[in-house]
Design a protein around this motif. Structure first.
Motif, PDB file in Angstrom:
ATOM      1  N   LEU A  27       0.983  -1.198  -0.049  1.00  0.00           N
ATOM      2  CA  LEU A  27       0.036   0.029  -0.079  1.00  0.00           C
ATOM      3  C   LEU A  27       0.690   1.163   0.076  1.00  0.00           C
ATOM      4  O   LEU A  27       0.215   2.264  -0.279  1.00  0.00           O
ATOM      5  N   LEU A  28       2.226   1.219   0.346  1.00  0.00           N
ATOM      6  CA  LEU A  28       3.002   2.354   0.355  1.00  0.00           C
ATOM      7  C   LEU A  28       3.145   3.009  -1.121  1.00  0.00           C
ATOM      8  O   LEU A  28       3.624   3.957  -1.124  1.00  0.00           O
ATOM      9  N   ASN A  29       2.845   1.945  -2.118  1.00  0.00           N
ATOM     10  CA  ASN A  29       3.121   2.690  -3.393  1.00  0.00           C
ATOM     11  C   ASN A  29       2.039   3.680  -3.624  1.00  0.00           C
ATOM     12  O   ASN A  29       2.423   4.759  -4.605  1.00  0.00           O
ATOM     13  N   MET A  30       0.815   4.130  -3.005  1.00  0.00           N
ATOM     14  CA  MET A  30      -0.064   5.057  -2.987  1.00  0.00           C
ATOM     15  C   MET A  30       1.025   6.395  -2.962  1.00  0.00           C
ATOM     16  O   MET A  30       0.405   7.419  -3.236  1.00  0.00           O
ATOM     17  N   ILE A  31       2.005   6.452  -1.794  1.00  0.00           N
ATOM     18  CA  ILE A  31       2.579   7.534  -1.615  1.00  0.00           C
ATOM     19  C   ILE A  31       3.235   7.982  -2.745  1.00  0.00           C
ATOM     20  O   ILE A  31       3.481   9.361  -2.832  1.00  0.00           O
ATOM     21  N   PHE A  32       3.960   7.216  -3.695  1.00  0.00           N
ATOM     22  CA  PHE A  32       4.718   7.588  -4.857  1.00  0.00           C
ATOM     23  C   PHE A  32       3.951   7.750  -6.033  1.00  0.00           C
ATOM     24  O   PHE A  32       4.755   8.287  -6.952  1.00  0.00           O
ATOM     25  N   ILE A  33       2.786   7.230  -6.076  1.00  0.00           N
ATOM     26  CA  ILE A  33       2.150   7.394  -7.516  1.00  0.00           C
ATOM     27  C   ILE A  33       1.952   8.987  -7.633  1.00  0.00           C
ATOM     28  O   ILE A  33       1.356   9.530  -6.825  1.00  0.00           O
ATOM     29  N   ASN A  85       9.652  -3.435  -5.993  1.00  0.00           N
ATOM     30  CA  ASN A  85      11.148  -3.761  -5.997  1.00  0.00           C
ATOM     31  C   ASN A  85      12.127  -2.615  -5.325  1.00  0.00           C
ATOM     32  O   ASN A  85      12.565  -2.862  -4.485  1.00  0.00           O
ATOM     33  N   PHE A  86      11.732  -1.347  -5.599  1.00  0.00           N
ATOM     34  CA  PHE A  86      12.310  -0.255  -4.937  1.00  0.00           C
ATOM     35  C   PHE A  86      11.970  -0.174  -3.344  1.00  0.00           C
ATOM     36  O   PHE A  86      12.783  -0.067  -2.570  1.00  0.00           O
ATOM     37  N   LEU A  87      10.724  -0.418  -2.942  1.00  0.00           N
ATOM     38  CA  LEU A  87      10.572  -0.361  -1.591  1.00  0.00           C
ATOM     39  C   LEU A  87      11.076  -1.450  -0.835  1.00  0.00           C
ATOM     40  O   LEU A  87      11.568  -1.268   0.459  1.00  0.00           O
ATOM     41  N   GLY A  88      11.510  -2.494  -1.408  1.00  0.00           N
ATOM     42  CA  GLY A  88      12.318  -3.737  -0.907  1.00  0.00           C
ATOM     43  C   GLY A  88      13.667  -3.265  -0.472  1.00  0.00           C
ATOM     44  O   GLY A  88      14.143  -4.092   0.438  1.00  0.00           O
TER      45      GLY A  88
END
Length: 225
Positions: A27-33, A85-88
């Motif tokens: 869900l952290l993807n929503m921060i970077f979109i 991939n980047f968040l990992g």
């Protein structure tokens, strides 16, 4: 203390209130979109728009499809895999793309949709793909078996390729990090340089693997249209 080297990939390692919170990293993807729909466009928005347009042109060339908006699915998939991939690479963040549950959930429904669409809409076209052009008649039964098997294992190869590449780099960085406390100061400086170089390599792998996954999915879809 870590009792098992592979416990860094265990989804149940961090619990709070008896809930596994590792998968919430997705869900952290929503921060970077990019929030280009409700904010004034910034340089980040322009860069991301340029990337998506380049991907659109490339996927459109690979697919050779007349269906409008068909590249939107693959651009979205590239974005999801790239961000995960980047968040990992950040400390204490669960790498969701290193698990077959995540990668197979992306590859299997996509491949199954292509197969259903191809066999129902372009049945004759799908049969022609089972026998490559120029195959001798005596080898045709064997080629049908080989092409069928290679087609059946496509979602597995897509999922394993992504998860294995993400696991390998993280595992190597963990192995090198565990020997740090037992090293001298001079060797520790060398270890830090190696870790930084590995981190840069993993950043490149994160981009390359998301691109490879998406391009192969695009090529598979071009065979059924």
């Amino acid at each position: 203390m870590m009792t098992n080297l592979f416990s860094i990939f265990d989804p149940s390692t961090s619990n709070m209130f008896n809930l596994s919170l590792n998968w919430t990293s997705i869900l952290l993807n929503m921060i970077f979109i990019p929030s280009m729909y409700w904010m004034i466009p910034s340089r980040y928005n322009f860069i991301w728009t340029l990337i998506t347009m380049k991907l659109h042109l490339e996927f459109k060339t690979l697919m050779n499809s007349s269906y409008k908006g068909s590249t939107l699915l693959f651009i979205s998939m590239f974005t999801i895999i790239l961000f995960n991939n980047f968040l990992g690479l950040f400390p204490y963040i669960f790498t969701s793309t290193s698990h077959m549950v995540m990668t197979l959930s992306l590859a299997l429904p996509l491949w199954l949709t292509f197969m259903i669409f191809g066999w129902f809409k372009n049945t004759q076209h799908m049969f022609t793909h089972l026998i490559p052009q120029g195959t001798p008649p005596i080898l045709m039964p064997f080629m049908v078996c080989i092409e069928t098997i290679s087609n059946m294992i496509r979602p597995g190869t897509l999922a394993i390729r992504l998860s294995a590449n993400m696991i390998a780099g993280h595992l190597l960085m963990t192995l090198l990090g565990n020997i740090g406390p037992s090293m001298t100061l001079s060797m520790l400086n060398l270890l830090l340089i190696i870790q930084i170089m590995l981190l840069m390599l993993e950043m490149a792998v994160a981009i390359i693997q998301s691109y490879v996954f998406t391009v192969l999915s695009t090529l598979y879809s071009s065979e059924v249209i």
